[in-house]
Design a protein around this motif. Structure first.
Motif, PDB file in Angstrom:
ATOM      1  N   THR A  32       0.873  -0.687  -0.041  1.00  0.00           N
ATOM      2  CA  THR A  32       0.215  -0.190  -0.362  1.00  0.00           C
ATOM      3  C   THR A  32       0.473   0.941  -0.099  1.00  0.00           C
ATOM      4  O   THR A  32       2.202   1.397   0.381  1.00  0.00           O
ATOM      5  N   THR A  33      -0.068   2.748  -0.719  1.00  0.00           N
ATOM      6  CA  THR A  33       0.563   3.300  -0.545  1.00  0.00           C
ATOM      7  C   THR A  33       0.186   4.042  -0.589  1.00  0.00           C
ATOM      8  O   THR A  33      -1.154   4.653  -0.928  1.00  0.00           O
ATOM      9  N   ALA A  34       0.731   5.807  -0.147  1.00  0.00           N
ATOM     10  CA  ALA A  34      -0.118   7.074  -0.055  1.00  0.00           C
ATOM     11  C   ALA A  34       0.954   7.656  -1.264  1.00  0.00           C
ATOM     12  O   ALA A  34       2.093   7.801  -1.616  1.00  0.00           O
ATOM     13  N   LEU A  35      -0.540   8.473  -2.313  1.00  0.00           N
ATOM     14  CA  LEU A  35       0.272   8.729  -3.496  1.00  0.00           C
ATOM     15  C   LEU A  35      -0.174   9.920  -3.891  1.00  0.00           C
ATOM     16  O   LEU A  35      -2.093  10.342  -4.213  1.00  0.00           O
ATOM     17  N   LYS A  36       0.209  11.065  -3.899  1.00  0.00           N
ATOM     18  CA  LYS A  36      -0.594  12.541  -4.073  1.00  0.00           C
ATOM     19  C   LYS A  36      -0.804  12.471  -5.663  1.00  0.00           C
ATOM     20  O   LYS A  36       0.212  12.485  -6.608  1.00  0.00           O
ATOM     21  N   ALA A  37      -1.182  13.792  -6.053  1.00  0.00           N
ATOM     22  CA  ALA A  37      -1.572  14.079  -7.203  1.00  0.00           C
ATOM     23  C   ALA A  37      -0.327  14.292  -7.795  1.00  0.00           C
ATOM     24  O   ALA A  37       0.243  15.656  -6.869  1.00  0.00           O
ATOM     25  N   GLY A  38      -0.912  14.038  -8.924  1.00  0.00           N
ATOM     26  CA  GLY A  38       0.769  14.428  -9.734  1.00  0.00           C
ATOM     27  C   GLY A  38       2.356  13.788  -9.346  1.00  0.00           C
ATOM     28  O   GLY A  38       2.922  13.718 -10.176  1.00  0.00           O
ATOM     29  N   GLU A  39       1.938  12.806  -8.914  1.00  0.00           N
ATOM     30  CA  GLU A  39       2.841  11.725  -8.587  1.00  0.00           C
ATOM     31  C   GLU A  39       2.358  10.156  -9.345  1.00  0.00           C
ATOM     32  O   GLU A  39       1.093  10.639  -9.817  1.00  0.00           O
ATOM     33  N   ALA A  40       3.004   9.165  -9.705  1.00  0.00           N
ATOM     34  CA  ALA A  40       2.816   8.347 -10.349  1.00  0.00           C
ATOM     35  C   ALA A  40       3.228   6.911 -10.073  1.00  0.00           C
ATOM     36  O   ALA A  40       4.436   7.042  -8.887  1.00  0.00           O
ATOM     37  N   LEU A  41       2.996   5.916 -10.169  1.00  0.00           N
ATOM     38  CA  LEU A  41       3.380   4.739  -9.650  1.00  0.00           C
ATOM     39  C   LEU A  41       3.605   4.068 -11.426  1.00  0.00           C
ATOM     40  O   LEU A  41       2.464   3.576 -11.895  1.00  0.00           O
ATOM     41  N   ARG A  42       4.833   3.146 -11.078  1.00  0.00           N
ATOM     42  CA  ARG A  42       5.055   2.620 -12.255  1.00  0.00           C
ATOM     43  C   ARG A  42       5.322   0.629 -11.675  1.00  0.00           C
ATOM     44  O   ARG A  42       5.949   0.552 -11.053  1.00  0.00           O
ATOM     45  N   ILE A  43       4.612   0.645 -12.587  1.00  0.00           N
ATOM     46  CA  ILE A  43       4.279  -1.178 -12.345  1.00  0.00           C
ATOM     47  C   ILE A  43       4.844  -1.700 -12.908  1.00  0.00           C
ATOM     48  O   ILE A  43       4.556  -2.219 -14.096  1.00  0.00           O
ATOM     49  N   ALA A  44       6.120  -2.892 -12.285  1.00  0.00           N
ATOM     50  CA  ALA A  44       6.974  -3.203 -13.785  1.00  0.00           C
ATOM     51  C   ALA A  44       7.586  -5.169 -13.412  1.00  0.00           C
ATOM     52  O   ALA A  44       7.728  -5.151 -12.600  1.00  0.00           O
ATOM     53  N   LEU A  45       7.502  -5.402 -14.324  1.00  0.00           N
ATOM     54  CA  LEU A  45       7.617  -6.698 -14.999  1.00  0.00           C
ATOM     55  C   LEU A  45       9.174  -6.993 -15.019  1.00  0.00           C
ATOM     56  O   LEU A  45       9.711  -7.947 -16.168  1.00  0.00           O
ATOM     57  N   ASP A  46       9.385  -6.916 -14.132  1.00  0.00           N
ATOM     58  CA  ASP A  46      11.047  -7.157 -14.183  1.00  0.00           C
ATOM     59  C   ASP A  46      11.973  -8.494 -13.732  1.00  0.00           C
ATOM     60  O   ASP A  46      13.065  -9.048 -14.250  1.00  0.00           O
ATOM     61  N   HIS A  47      11.122  -9.092 -13.573  1.00  0.00           N
ATOM     62  CA  HIS A  47      11.314 -10.128 -12.667  1.00  0.00           C
ATOM     63  C   HIS A  47      10.882 -11.378 -13.247  1.00  0.00           C
ATOM     64  O   HIS A  47      11.066 -11.860 -13.166  1.00  0.00           O
ATOM     65  N   GLY A  48       9.818 -11.001 -14.497  1.00  0.00           N
ATOM     66  CA  GLY A  48       9.450 -11.780 -15.359  1.00  0.00           C
ATOM     67  C   GLY A  48       7.559 -11.646 -15.620  1.00  0.00           C
ATOM     68  O   GLY A  48       6.799 -11.012 -14.359  1.00  0.00           O
ATOM     69  N   PRO A  49       6.706 -12.561 -15.969  1.00  0.00           N
ATOM     70  CA  PRO A  49       5.910 -12.465 -15.665  1.00  0.00           C
ATOM     71  C   PRO A  49       5.294 -12.262 -14.603  1.00  0.00           C
ATOM     72  O   PRO A  49       4.872 -13.592 -13.544  1.00  0.00           O
ATOM     73  N   SER A  50       3.528 -11.401 -14.262  1.00  0.00           N
ATOM     74  CA  SER A  50       2.862 -11.659 -13.319  1.00  0.00           C
ATOM     75  C   SER A  50       1.806 -10.770 -13.546  1.00  0.00           C
ATOM     76  O   SER A  50       1.880 -10.518 -14.036  1.00  0.00           O
ATOM     77  N   SER A  51       0.997 -10.876 -12.258  1.00  0.00           N
ATOM     78  CA  SER A  51      -0.396 -10.011 -12.300  1.00  0.00           C
ATOM     79  C   SER A  51      -0.112  -9.279 -11.550  1.00  0.00           C
ATOM     80  O   SER A  51       0.049 -10.132 -10.077  1.00  0.00           O
ATOM     81  N   VAL A  52      -1.158  -7.949 -11.357  1.00  0.00           N
ATOM     82  CA  VAL A  52      -0.750  -7.110  -9.956  1.00  0.00           C
ATOM     83  C   VAL A  52      -2.302  -6.344  -9.950  1.00  0.00           C
ATOM     84  O   VAL A  52      -3.225  -5.822 -11.310  1.00  0.00           O
ATOM     85  N   ALA A  53      -3.268  -6.347  -9.121  1.00  0.00           N
ATOM     86  CA  ALA A  53      -4.794  -6.717  -9.164  1.00  0.00           C
ATOM     87  C   ALA A  53      -4.448  -4.805  -8.209  1.00  0.00           C
ATOM     88  O   ALA A  53      -3.589  -4.584  -7.566  1.00  0.00           O
ATOM     89  N   LEU A  54      -5.062  -3.948  -8.129  1.00  0.00           N
ATOM     90  CA  LEU A  54      -5.144  -2.862  -7.801  1.00  0.00           C
ATOM     91  C   LEU A  54      -6.391  -2.221  -7.462  1.00  0.00           C
ATOM     92  O   LEU A  54      -7.553  -2.396  -7.975  1.00  0.00           O
ATOM     93  N   VAL A  55      -6.349  -1.780  -6.473  1.00  0.00           N
ATOM     94  CA  VAL A  55      -7.297  -0.961  -5.449  1.00  0.00           C
ATOM     95  C   VAL A  55      -7.096   0.727  -5.727  1.00  0.00           C
ATOM     96  O   VAL A  55      -5.711   1.021  -4.597  1.00  0.00           O
ATOM     97  N   ALA A  56      -8.092   1.566  -5.355  1.00  0.00           N
ATOM     98  CA  ALA A  56      -7.800   2.917  -4.800  1.00  0.00           C
ATOM     99  C   ALA A  56      -9.109   3.532  -5.027  1.00  0.00           C
ATOM    100  O   ALA A  56      -9.862   3.177  -3.982  1.00  0.00           O
ATOM    101  N   TRP A  57      -8.105   4.434  -2.724  1.00  0.00           N
ATOM    102  CA  TRP A  57      -9.737   5.395  -2.388  1.00  0.00           C
ATOM    103  C   TRP A  57      -8.616   6.918  -2.702  1.00  0.00           C
ATOM    104  O   TRP A  57      -7.603   7.049  -2.521  1.00  0.00           O
ATOM    105  N   SER A  58     -10.117   7.822  -2.481  1.00  0.00           N
ATOM    106  CA  SER A  58      -9.460   8.835  -2.397  1.00  0.00           C
ATOM    107  C   SER A  58      -9.256   9.224  -0.731  1.00  0.00           C
ATOM    108  O   SER A  58      -9.858   9.074  -0.220  1.00  0.00           O
ATOM    109  N   ALA A  59      -7.995   9.997  -1.119  1.00  0.00           N
ATOM    110  CA  ALA A  59      -7.407  10.333   0.387  1.00  0.00           C
ATOM    111  C   ALA A  59      -8.373  11.741   1.341  1.00  0.00           C
ATOM    112  O   ALA A  59      -8.510  11.357   1.769  1.00  0.00           O
ATOM    113  N   LYS A  60      -8.854  12.356   0.182  1.00  0.00           N
ATOM    114  CA  LYS A  60      -9.474  12.980   0.999  1.00  0.00           C
ATOM    115  C   LYS A  60     -10.827  12.927   1.182  1.00  0.00           C
ATOM    116  O   LYS A  60     -11.555  13.290   2.634  1.00  0.00           O
TER     117      LYS A  60
END
Length: 269
Positions: A58-86
């Motif tokens: 989990t992480t806090a992500l400010k407006a204007g920031e970004a996440l890079r999700i990368a398969l650097d170690h081979g194939p995988s699947s990454v599920a994502l959910v998000a909530w407004s911090a406000k």
């Protein structure tokens, strides 16, 4: 009325609403980003993380920031959910993300909507366009049916832990979107898996359009036919995204995206 007639009428109505909703032709979306990643400015990088196979983050992500999700170690699947911090009652809505943009095919130039009609995340880079916005993640039952020798960690339980850790409850967990899950829909509506749709080196960059709490789960997708439970680690980089230009693709690709960003502005996000 026969089932075929009902289906045909629903299809006709869908196409009518689609034409009315779009209003004008959307901008052409570009091809995939180059596999292996678009180089990041080292000065813009805020944090690096490796999420082991089967685990969550989990992480806090400010407006204007970004996440890079990368398969650097081979194939995988990454599920994502998000909530407004406000206002955490505002959360990712994968059904609206599909309906509002008239497509379940997420790729560079698309956006992820909240249940308030606002844009939470923009897909600013994407090397594979092989993501699942229809089926959701794994759970105890789906893992038990597929993998012997369990129990194995699953996305539903990971998101329960992530939600509790972030001060939410089970009922606050929205349906997820799964990146690097090459699910296709056949002509009869059946879901199928196409492993060739992803590979080591694939990545996505997700730019936050409001302050968020984000949770990721690195578990095999329920449709992944691999016989062994062996998800690879996933590399995560949080960074300051470049300031969007006036003609930013994600903000202007469709009239629906334009309205979503207008809703953001109206809410002061």
């Amino acid at each position: 009325m026969s089932d075929e007639s009902v289906i045909a009428e629903n299809r006709r109505r869908y196409e009518e609403l689609k034409r009315a909703g779009q209003g004008h032709a959307p901008r052409a979306l570009p091809g995939p980003s180059p596999r292996g990643g678009v180089p990041l400015d080292e000065a813009a990088i805020l944090h690096r993380e490796t999420v082991p196979g089967g685990w969550y983050w989990t992480t806090a992500l400010k407006a204007g920031e970004a996440l890079r999700i990368a398969l650097d170690h081979g194939p995988s699947s990454v599920a994502l959910v998000a909530w407004s911090a406000k206002d955490p009652s505002e959360r990712l809505n994968y059904a609206d993300t599909v309906k509002v943009q008239w497509t379940a095919a997420l790729r560079k130039g698309r956006v992820l909507f909240s249940d308030m009609g606002r844009v939470m995340l923009s897909l600013v880079e994407d090397s594979c366009a092989a993501h699942d916005a229809l089926m959701g993640g794994s759970n105890t039952a789906s893992n038990a049916a597929r993998y012997p020798g369990g129990p194995h960690r699953n996305t539903r339980d990971n998101f329960v832990l992530a939600a509790l850790k972030s001060g939410f409850e089970r009922r606050d967990i929205p349906a997820c979107i799964t990146f690097f899950a090459p699910v296709s829909v056949g002509p009869e509506g059946r879901l199928a898996w196409n492993e060739a749709g992803r590979a080591a080196g694939d990545f996505v960059d997700l730019r936050a359009e409001m302050d968020l709490t984000v949770a990721l789960s690195n578990c095999p997708h329920p449709l992944d036919p691999a016989p062994a439970y062996a998800p690879n680690p996933v590399a995560i980089t949080r960074f300051r995204a470049p300031q969007p230009a006036a003609d930013d693709l994600c903000r202007t690709a469709t009239i629906e995206a334009v309205r979503g960003f207008e809703n953001n502005a109206f809410a002061g996000l």
